[in-house]
Design an enzyme around this catalytic site. Sequence first.
Site, mmCIF file in Angstrom:
data_model
loop_
_atom_site.group_PDB
_atom_site.id
_atom_site.type_symbol
_atom_site.label_atom_id
_atom_site.label_comp_id
_atom_site.label_asym_id
_atom_site.label_seq_id
_atom_site.Cartn_x
_atom_site.Cartn_y
_atom_site.Cartn_z
ATOM 1 N N ASN A 10 39.756 34.224 40.755
ATOM 2 C CA ASN A 10 39.114 34.934 41.864
ATOM 3 C C ASN A 10 37.631 35.023 41.513
ATOM 4 O OD1 ASN A 10 38.201 36.673 43.807
ATOM 5 N ND2 ASN A 10 39.297 38.480 43.039
ATOM 6 N N HIS A 99 43.150 43.102 47.792
ATOM 7 C CA HIS A 99 42.482 43.287 46.498
ATOM 8 C C HIS A 99 41.870 44.686 46.443
ATOM 9 C CE1 HIS A 99 39.747 42.847 43.135
ATOM 10 N NE2 HIS A 99 40.458 41.782 42.773
ATOM 11 N N GLY A 175 38.211 44.148 35.453
ATOM 12 C CA GLY A 175 36.822 44.061 34.974
ATOM 13 C C GLY A 175 36.461 45.058 33.892
ATOM 14 N N SER A 211 41.631 41.953 33.636
ATOM 15 C CA SER A 211 41.109 41.671 32.293
ATOM 16 C C SER A 211 41.940 40.656 31.504
ATOM 17 C CB SER A 211 40.943 42.974 31.501
ATOM 18 O OG SER A 211 39.956 43.786 32.112
HETATM 19 C C1 PEP Z 1 40.448 40.552 39.804
HETATM 20 O O1 PEP Z 1 39.501 41.163 40.279
HETATM 21 O O2 PEP Z 1 41.304 40.024 40.540
HETATM 22 C C2 PEP Z 1 40.536 40.472 38.347
HETATM 23 C C3 PEP Z 1 41.694 40.254 37.826
HETATM 24 O O3 PEP Z 1 39.358 40.669 37.652
HETATM 25 P P1 PEP Z 1 39.166 40.603 36.050
HETATM 26 O O4 PEP Z 1 39.998 39.472 35.530
HETATM 27 O O5 PEP Z 1 37.698 40.364 35.867
HETATM 28 O O6 PEP Z 1 39.624 41.913 35.517
#
Ligand code: PEP
Length: 249
Positions: A10, A99, A175, A211
């Site tokens: 994403n 999301h 994140g 993450s």
């Molecule tokens: C997301 O926003 O779908 C996501 C999984 O972000 P991250 O991997 O950066 O935590």
Amino acid sequence: MKNSKYVIGNWKTNPATKAQAMELAQFLSTLNGQTKTVQVGCAPSLVHLDAVSGLLSKTDILVGCQDICAFTADVGAYTGDVSAAQLVDTGVQFVLVGHSERRSYYGESTILLTAKIQQALHADLTVVFCIGETKEQYTAAQTLTVLEEQLAILSSIEVPASKLIIAYEPVWAIGTGLTPTVDEVVHTHRHIQSVLTNMGLSGVSVLYGGSVNASNAGQFAQFDEIGGALVGGASLKADSFAQIIEAFA
Ligand code: PEP
């Protein structure tokens, strides 16, 4: 979409330039035909979607959109929006719906999410439906109840299981570098599967997101209950995304 694990990037509002987006897409194109047990996909920013889709059109890499118009599947007066028909014409195969960033920053309600899912299905697009609890809900041991509430909208829509993917993304893990334990994710995914089965939706892939990176992907990949990963930050660097794909392969 084939019956395997999914690793989907994403890209959110990244990268800054079309040249950088094309560089990432170029890297993904090198994976064509090499990922027999993993279906790789990306959801570029809207402004890069057409170019990325064009570059990947002759590959087995899936291209998705991060959003979809809730009000029409066709065309119309919806300033700033992009419809299912336009996405299909651009070569898009899936859309993200629900999301947590859309739910929180744009105030997307259950009614709106329901409409978005309906428009996507109308055009035969696969829906990656994102669900997840906040930190407060996690701490209060409300995760499973919250997920049940979020999944409930699927019972009001005729969703074929073959057109649905669930992404379990704890809001507090997105994140932040934090993740639930693998045992917690497996337990949660089992619960999601049983809720889906009770709705007549069997065989739906449930991805984990939040993450996921090159170092922790391997631990999630070991479990059948974890049908793959939805990856934000780590999907923006070819080497880390490649390592995540490798872990799930
Ligand atoms: C997301 O926003 O779908 C996501 C999984 O972000 P991250 O991997 O950066 O935590």
